[in-house]
Design a protein around this motif. Structure first.
Motif, PDB file in Angstrom:
ATOM      1  N   ASN A  97       0.825  -1.217   0.000  1.00  0.00           N
ATOM      2  CA  ASN A  97       0.000   0.000   0.000  1.00  0.00           C
ATOM      3  C   ASN A  97       0.854   1.260   0.000  1.00  0.00           C
ATOM      4  OD1 ASN A  97      -2.472  -1.348  -0.054  1.00  0.00           O
ATOM      5  ND2 ASN A  97      -2.499  -1.564   2.165  1.00  0.00           N
ATOM      6  N   LEU A  98       1.967   1.234   0.733  1.00  0.00           N
ATOM      7  CA  LEU A  98       2.854   2.387   0.776  1.00  0.00           C
ATOM      8  C   LEU A  98       3.609   2.552  -0.548  1.00  0.00           C
ATOM      9  CD1 LEU A  98       3.552   4.667   2.650  1.00  0.00           C
ATOM     10  CD2 LEU A  98       5.345   3.254   3.649  1.00  0.00           C
ATOM     11  N   LEU A  99       3.949   1.456  -1.181  1.00  0.00           N
ATOM     12  CA  LEU A  99       4.566   1.499  -2.515  1.00  0.00           C
ATOM     13  C   LEU A  99       3.613   2.191  -3.491  1.00  0.00           C
ATOM     14  CD1 LEU A  99       6.758   0.464  -4.609  1.00  0.00           C
ATOM     15  CD2 LEU A  99       5.258  -1.506  -4.888  1.00  0.00           C
ATOM     16  N   LYS A 100       2.355   1.774  -3.476  1.00  0.00           N
ATOM     17  CA  LYS A 100       1.339   2.383  -4.348  1.00  0.00           C
ATOM     18  C   LYS A 100       1.209   3.870  -4.070  1.00  0.00           C
ATOM     19  CE  LYS A 100      -3.288   2.810  -3.745  1.00  0.00           C
ATOM     20  NZ  LYS A 100      -4.632   2.451  -3.380  1.00  0.00           N
ATOM     21  N   GLU A 101       1.130   4.247  -2.799  1.00  0.00           N
ATOM     22  CA  GLU A 101       0.970   5.653  -2.435  1.00  0.00           C
ATOM     23  C   GLU A 101       2.155   6.485  -2.925  1.00  0.00           C
ATOM     24  OE1 GLU A 101       0.340   8.446   1.516  1.00  0.00           O
ATOM     25  OE2 GLU A 101       0.016   6.289   1.677  1.00  0.00           O
ATOM     26  N   ASN A 102       3.362   5.970  -2.754  1.00  0.00           N
ATOM     27  CA  ASN A 102       4.563   6.682  -3.217  1.00  0.00           C
ATOM     28  C   ASN A 102       4.550   6.875  -4.730  1.00  0.00           C
ATOM     29  OD1 ASN A 102       6.908   7.330  -1.230  1.00  0.00           O
ATOM     30  ND2 ASN A 102       6.048   5.408  -0.470  1.00  0.00           N
ATOM     31  N   ILE A 103       4.219   5.833  -5.462  1.00  0.00           N
ATOM     32  CA  ILE A 103       4.225   5.914  -6.930  1.00  0.00           C
ATOM     33  C   ILE A 103       3.150   6.879  -7.421  1.00  0.00           C
ATOM     34  CG2 ILE A 103       3.791   4.625  -9.060  1.00  0.00           C
ATOM     35  CD1 ILE A 103       5.114   2.196  -7.655  1.00  0.00           C
ATOM     36  N   LEU A 104       1.929   6.719  -6.933  1.00  0.00           N
ATOM     37  CA  LEU A 104       0.822   7.547  -7.423  1.00  0.00           C
ATOM     38  C   LEU A 104       0.966   9.006  -7.006  1.00  0.00           C
ATOM     39  CD1 LEU A 104      -2.179   5.079  -6.946  1.00  0.00           C
ATOM     40  CD2 LEU A 104      -0.799   5.500  -9.000  1.00  0.00           C
ATOM     41  N   LYS A 105       1.593   9.271  -5.876  1.00  0.00           N
ATOM     42  CA  LYS A 105       1.812  10.652  -5.427  1.00  0.00           C
ATOM     43  C   LYS A 105       2.838  11.370  -6.306  1.00  0.00           C
ATOM     44  CE  LYS A 105       1.849  11.944  -1.019  1.00  0.00           C
ATOM     45  NZ  LYS A 105       0.784  12.889  -1.047  1.00  0.00           N
ATOM     46  N   ASN A 106       3.831  10.645  -6.799  1.00  0.00           N
ATOM     47  CA  ASN A 106       4.926  11.268  -7.541  1.00  0.00           C
ATOM     48  C   ASN A 106       4.762  11.236  -9.058  1.00  0.00           C
ATOM     49  OD1 ASN A 106       7.225  12.138  -5.632  1.00  0.00           O
ATOM     50  ND2 ASN A 106       6.493  10.198  -4.792  1.00  0.00           N
ATOM     51  N   PHE A 107       3.873  10.388  -9.556  1.00  0.00           N
ATOM     52  CA  PHE A 107       3.700  10.253 -11.000  1.00  0.00           C
ATOM     53  C   PHE A 107       2.214  10.363 -11.344  1.00  0.00           C
ATOM     54  CE2 PHE A 107       7.572   8.039  -9.831  1.00  0.00           C
ATOM     55  CZ  PHE A 107       8.488   8.609 -10.704  1.00  0.00           C
ATOM     56  N   SER A 108       1.803  11.573 -11.705  1.00  0.00           N
ATOM     57  CA  SER A 108       0.385  11.818 -11.981  1.00  0.00           C
ATOM     58  C   SER A 108      -0.095  11.119 -13.247  1.00  0.00           C
ATOM     59  CB  SER A 108       0.125  13.325 -12.087  1.00  0.00           C
ATOM     60  OG  SER A 108       0.912  13.874 -13.117  1.00  0.00           O
ATOM     61  N   ASN A 109       0.829  10.708 -14.112  1.00  0.00           N
ATOM     62  CA  ASN A 109       0.439  10.025 -15.347  1.00  0.00           C
ATOM     63  C   ASN A 109       0.166   8.535 -15.130  1.00  0.00           C
ATOM     64  OD1 ASN A 109       3.227   9.686 -14.811  1.00  0.00           O
ATOM     65  ND2 ASN A 109       3.632   9.126 -16.929  1.00  0.00           N
ATOM     66  N   ILE A 110       0.352   8.032 -13.917  1.00  0.00           N
ATOM     67  CA  ILE A 110       0.074   6.630 -13.601  1.00  0.00           C
ATOM     68  C   ILE A 110      -1.231   6.558 -12.821  1.00  0.00           C
ATOM     69  CG2 ILE A 110       0.863   4.579 -12.335  1.00  0.00           C
ATOM     70  CD1 ILE A 110       3.739   5.555 -12.799  1.00  0.00           C
ATOM     71  N   ASN A 111      -2.171   5.759 -13.318  1.00  0.00           N
ATOM     72  CA  ASN A 111      -3.451   5.595 -12.641  1.00  0.00           C
ATOM     73  C   ASN A 111      -3.614   4.215 -12.015  1.00  0.00           C
ATOM     74  OD1 ASN A 111      -4.565   8.185 -13.172  1.00  0.00           O
ATOM     75  ND2 ASN A 111      -4.867   7.543 -15.289  1.00  0.00           N
ATOM     76  N   LYS A 112      -2.741   3.291 -12.410  1.00  0.00           N
ATOM     77  CA  LYS A 112      -2.879   1.918 -11.935  1.00  0.00           C
ATOM     78  C   LYS A 112      -1.499   1.258 -11.930  1.00  0.00           C
ATOM     79  CE  LYS A 112      -5.664  -2.133 -13.195  1.00  0.00           C
ATOM     80  NZ  LYS A 112      -6.608  -2.627 -14.213  1.00  0.00           N
ATOM     81  N   VAL A 113      -1.251   0.428 -10.916  1.00  0.00           N
ATOM     82  CA  VAL A 113      -0.002  -0.331 -10.832  1.00  0.00           C
ATOM     83  C   VAL A 113      -0.363  -1.813 -10.805  1.00  0.00           C
ATOM     84  CG1 VAL A 113       2.068  -0.820  -9.481  1.00  0.00           C
ATOM     85  CG2 VAL A 113       1.130   1.505  -9.527  1.00  0.00           C
ATOM     86  N   GLU A 114       0.134  -2.535 -11.789  1.00  0.00           N
ATOM     87  CA  GLU A 114      -0.017  -3.994 -11.815  1.00  0.00           C
ATOM     88  C   GLU A 114       1.253  -4.558 -11.176  1.00  0.00           C
ATOM     89  OE1 GLU A 114      -2.618  -5.899 -13.033  1.00  0.00           O
ATOM     90  OE2 GLU A 114      -3.734  -4.051 -13.409  1.00  0.00           O
ATOM     91  N   LEU A 115       1.115  -5.134  -9.985  1.00  0.00           N
ATOM     92  CA  LEU A 115       2.266  -5.580  -9.215  1.00  0.00           C
ATOM     93  C   LEU A 115       2.475  -7.088  -9.362  1.00  0.00           C
ATOM     94  CD1 LEU A 115       4.497  -4.822  -7.176  1.00  0.00           C
ATOM     95  CD2 LEU A 115       2.835  -5.303  -5.367  1.00  0.00           C
ATOM     96  N   PHE A 116       3.714  -7.433  -9.658  1.00  0.00           N
ATOM     97  CA  PHE A 116       4.134  -8.824  -9.759  1.00  0.00           C
ATOM     98  C   PHE A 116       5.275  -9.049  -8.774  1.00  0.00           C
ATOM     99  CE2 PHE A 116       2.277  -7.614 -13.720  1.00  0.00           C
ATOM    100  CZ  PHE A 116       1.625  -8.735 -14.212  1.00  0.00           C
ATOM    101  N   ILE A 117       5.321 -10.238  -8.186  1.00  0.00           N
ATOM    102  CA  ILE A 117       6.453 -10.622  -7.344  1.00  0.00           C
ATOM    103  C   ILE A 117       7.025 -11.896  -7.950  1.00  0.00           C
ATOM    104  CG2 ILE A 117       7.230 -11.358  -5.063  1.00  0.00           C
ATOM    105  CD1 ILE A 117       4.936  -9.711  -3.884  1.00  0.00           C
ATOM    106  N   GLY A 118       8.261 -11.813  -8.403  1.00  0.00           N
ATOM    107  CA  GLY A 118       8.898 -12.958  -9.045  1.00  0.00           C
ATOM    108  C   GLY A 118       8.119 -13.451 -10.247  1.00  0.00           C
ATOM    109  N   LYS A 119       7.634 -12.539 -11.069  1.00  0.00           N
ATOM    110  CA  LYS A 119       6.888 -12.805 -12.308  1.00  0.00           C
ATOM    111  C   LYS A 119       5.484 -13.371 -12.075  1.00  0.00           C
ATOM    112  CE  LYS A 119      11.001 -13.285 -15.029  1.00  0.00           C
ATOM    113  NZ  LYS A 119      12.193 -14.026 -14.890  1.00  0.00           N
ATOM    114  N   ARG A 120       5.033 -13.380 -10.825  1.00  0.00           N
ATOM    115  CA  ARG A 120       3.665 -13.832 -10.523  1.00  0.00           C
ATOM    116  C   ARG A 120       2.818 -12.632 -10.148  1.00  0.00           C
ATOM    117  NH1 ARG A 120       6.494 -17.389  -7.033  1.00  0.00           N
ATOM    118  NH2 ARG A 120       7.124 -19.209  -8.198  1.00  0.00           N
TER     119      ARG A 120
END
Length: 155
Positions: A125-148
């Motif tokens: 959740n904090l990763l998402k908040e950091n990314i969305l706060k700093n990059f207004s052109n990103i509306n969604k983050v598709e997160l993978f861990i080890g390609k999953r």
């Protein structure tokens, strides 16, 4: 003759001082112009609050602006008494932006939970908040861990 030398000497000294000020101003302009300011949010090691840190990162990084930001975020804070968002050694496997969606694959090191890191769900959740706060052109983050695929994080 002495008056002429004194008058020209003071003019010369003032001219040199102004030239040095101009050169210093130009140097600061070019240094500042080569970086961009970002806001980083890290968990506090003392309580459930957050520590906000502002950093200037180079605009022309090798890995790209977003990847560079996330690399810095995963390294942790420069301020004492903060936790890592994820466990030590976590790194970006791949990161790319298509349209307004960021596809982010993080290493499985994230799963090695320790005392210095935040719980995984809170870290995500904090990763998402950091990314969305700093990059207004990103509306969604598709997160993978080890390609999953793990989560779809939206604004």
């Amino acid at each position: 003759m002495k008056e002429f030398i004194k008058k020209n000497l003071s003019t010369f000294i003032i001219s040199i001082a102004l030239l040095l000020i101009l050169l210093f101003s130009l140097a600061i302009y070019f240094v500042k112009n080569n970086s961009k300011s970002y806001v980083f949010i890290f968990p506090s090691a003392d309580n459930e609050s957050y520590i906000v840190e502002r950093r200037n990162l180079a605009k022309d990084s090798v890995q790209g602006e977003i990847n560079y930001f996330i690399d810095e975020l995963l390294l942790g804070s420069g301020v004492e008494r903060t936790k890592l968002i994820f466990s030590l050694g976590t790194k970006v496997n791949s990161c790319f932006l298509r349209d307004d969606i960021l596809y982010l694959d993080i290493s499985e090191d994230l799963l090695n939970i320790d005392e210095s890191s935040y719980p995984i769900e809170n870290g995500i959740n904090l990763l998402k908040e950091n990314i969305l706060k700093n990059f207004s052109n990103i509306n969604k983050v598709e997160l993978f861990i080890g390609k999953r695929f793990v989560a779809s994080l939206e604004k």
